[in-house]
Design an enzyme around this catalytic site. Structure first.
Site, mmCIF file in Angstrom:
data_model
loop_
_atom_site.group_PDB
_atom_site.id
_atom_site.type_symbol
_atom_site.label_atom_id
_atom_site.label_comp_id
_atom_site.label_asym_id
_atom_site.label_seq_id
_atom_site.Cartn_x
_atom_site.Cartn_y
_atom_site.Cartn_z
ATOM 1 N N LYS A 139 0.799 -1.230 0.000
ATOM 2 C CA LYS A 139 0.000 0.000 0.000
ATOM 3 C C LYS A 139 0.834 1.284 0.000
ATOM 4 O O LYS A 139 0.494 2.237 -0.680
ATOM 5 C CB LYS A 139 -0.924 -0.014 1.213
ATOM 6 C CG LYS A 139 -1.959 -1.154 1.090
ATOM 7 C CD LYS A 139 -3.278 -0.802 1.674
ATOM 8 C CE LYS A 139 -3.423 -1.228 3.085
ATOM 9 N NZ LYS A 139 -4.837 -1.315 3.482
ATOM 10 N N GLU A 209 -2.024 -1.288 9.698
ATOM 11 C CA GLU A 209 -1.404 -0.421 8.686
ATOM 12 C C GLU A 209 -2.287 0.799 8.392
ATOM 13 O O GLU A 209 -1.772 1.870 8.082
ATOM 14 C CB GLU A 209 -1.105 -1.218 7.408
ATOM 15 C CG GLU A 209 0.054 -2.193 7.621
ATOM 16 C CD GLU A 209 0.362 -3.041 6.397
ATOM 17 O OE1 GLU A 209 0.351 -2.522 5.280
ATOM 18 O OE2 GLU A 209 0.625 -4.256 6.576
ATOM 19 N N HIS A 213 -1.822 5.498 9.424
ATOM 20 C CA HIS A 213 -2.071 6.714 8.637
ATOM 21 C C HIS A 213 -2.810 7.781 9.441
ATOM 22 O O HIS A 213 -2.980 8.905 8.952
ATOM 23 C CB HIS A 213 -2.913 6.388 7.396
ATOM 24 C CG HIS A 213 -2.192 5.586 6.352
ATOM 25 N ND1 HIS A 213 -1.404 6.161 5.382
ATOM 26 C CD2 HIS A 213 -2.129 4.261 6.136
ATOM 27 C CE1 HIS A 213 -0.900 5.216 4.606
ATOM 28 N NE2 HIS A 213 -1.326 4.057 5.051
#
Ligand code: NAD
Length: 346
Positions: A139, A209, A213
């Protein structure tokens, strides 16, 4: 045979005609995506699922693995290493499997934690002298950039590596590359995803994950969080993660494909970790100027009934098939989902 097929010229080599025996496929990582991958492959006759590894072991059967038995063993005992009779417990499951198994292509359904992990796995394949096709659903932009640095080594090793081949990056990036063709100049590519999963524990790495962010978090902080800490955070947000301006490799992939500079690409979305229903319809909007000077937007929207797993694993194997046809022609090195068309796996 249809009339169309019977009239096609005999000297044209199609991608399909190159695949004569089933492609032997391995899956590294047997969590949410790895298990979904096993189910996606089960009805396919062009691919045979023969190998899989998790953190504590691996299973290999040249005649094919049984998804139900593998998923049941993983759920009850925590590793494929306990599978009877083809499982093996190992603390070096990836390198052991590379050595033991005859596999044409691997789907790397591994967490990229730390952010350098996938590149280190690619190096393991290179160092082992393995040749074949690798596909990931990475990603982060910085993670894909680490693989770009391995371009020459992958080429020399005889590995065809397809990166960013999940949903986003992946399916949506490819859709953007296709949509861009109507325009003379691309002004904006805006990816907005909605993910609904009933239970975050089915996709621990994906959720960690994503947390990385959020404002105030990074990959290392998210990686270090215990399951209880992740649950406490999700409790505070009612199970919702709202993500904006994510560091997503769709940007570098579209830049490399010559579509637009990376700062014109934005990715954000909403993940509901308590509800299988999508909180919004995943879409990509591509805005540009046509040769006549008109500004317009193409929108490609995924069906709400398609899960994250369907939109990641389907493209991953489509790109694996495309990678196999490149590999068979002696074309090695790194490719992204924005520069190669995936091929439908039957
Ligand atoms: P998960 O946490 O459910 O499972 C991870 C699996 O990897 C487990 O089986 C674990 O045992 C195994 N593993 C961990 N370390 C290992 C090691 N060193 N050796 C062998 N196996 C190891 O993961 P998930 O939620 O299925 O996510 C997998 C990856 O897919 C994540 O990196 C996620 O970001 C990515 N993803 C990409 C997209 C996309 O659209 N591009 C979408 C969703 C998820």
């Amino acid at each position: 045979m249809s009339e169309k097929q019977s009239t096609s010229p005999a000297n044209v080599t199609t991608a399909d005609s190159l695949i004569t025996t089933p492609v032997r496929v391995g899956v590294l990582g047997f969590g949410g995506l790895g298990q979904a991958a096993a189910r996606v492959l089960a009805p396919k006759h062009e691919m045979s699922w023969v190998a899989a590894a998790d953190q504590k072991g691996y299973a290999y059967n040249a005649a094919g693995l049984n998804p139900d038995a593998c998923i049941a063993t993983y759920a009850s005992q925590g590793s494929l290493g306990y599978l009877e009779p083809t499982g093996t417990l190992s603390n070096h499951s990836i390198s052991d499997l590379i050595e033991q198994a005859s596999v044409d292509g691997y789907f790397l359904a591994l967490p990229n934690l730390p952010n350098t992990f996938m590149a280190s796995v690619a190096r393991q394949f290179i160092q082992a002298g393995w040749q074949g096709v690798l596909v990931d659903a990475l990603k982060r932009t910085s993670a894909v950039e680490q693989l770009l640095e391995l371009q020459a080594e992958l080429q020399a090793a005889g590995i065809t590596y397809m990166t960013g081949c999940g949903a986003t990056p992946g399916l949506l990036t490819a859709a953007a590359a296709l949509a861009a063709q109507s325009y003379a100049e691309i002004h904006q590519v805006k990816i907005t995803f909605g993910v609904g999963i009933a239970n975050w524990e089915a996709y621990r790495a994906t959720i960690r994950e994503d947390i990385a962010h959020l404002p105030g978090y990074d990959v290392e902080r998210a990686r270090a969080m215990s399951d209880a800490e992740v649950e406490a955070l999700l409790e505070k947000t009612n199970g919702i993660l709202s993500l904006e301006n994510m560091e997503h490799a769709d940007d570098v992939m579209l830049e490399l494909a010559g579509i637009c500079p990376r700062d014109r690409v934005t990715v954000g979305g909403i993940v509901d970790t308590r509800n299988a229903k999508k909180p919004l319809s995943t879409n990509v909007q591509v805005t540009g100027r046509t040769f006549e000077g008109k500004i317009s937007t193409h929108t490609f929207t995924l069906g709400d009934g398609t899960s994250m797993a369907a939109n990641v694993c389907g493209p991953a194997f489509g790109y694996l098939k495309a990678g196999v046809s490149l590999h068979q022609r002696g074309i090695y090195g790194l490719f992204t989902a924005a520069e190669v068309m995936p091929q439908f796996v039957k």
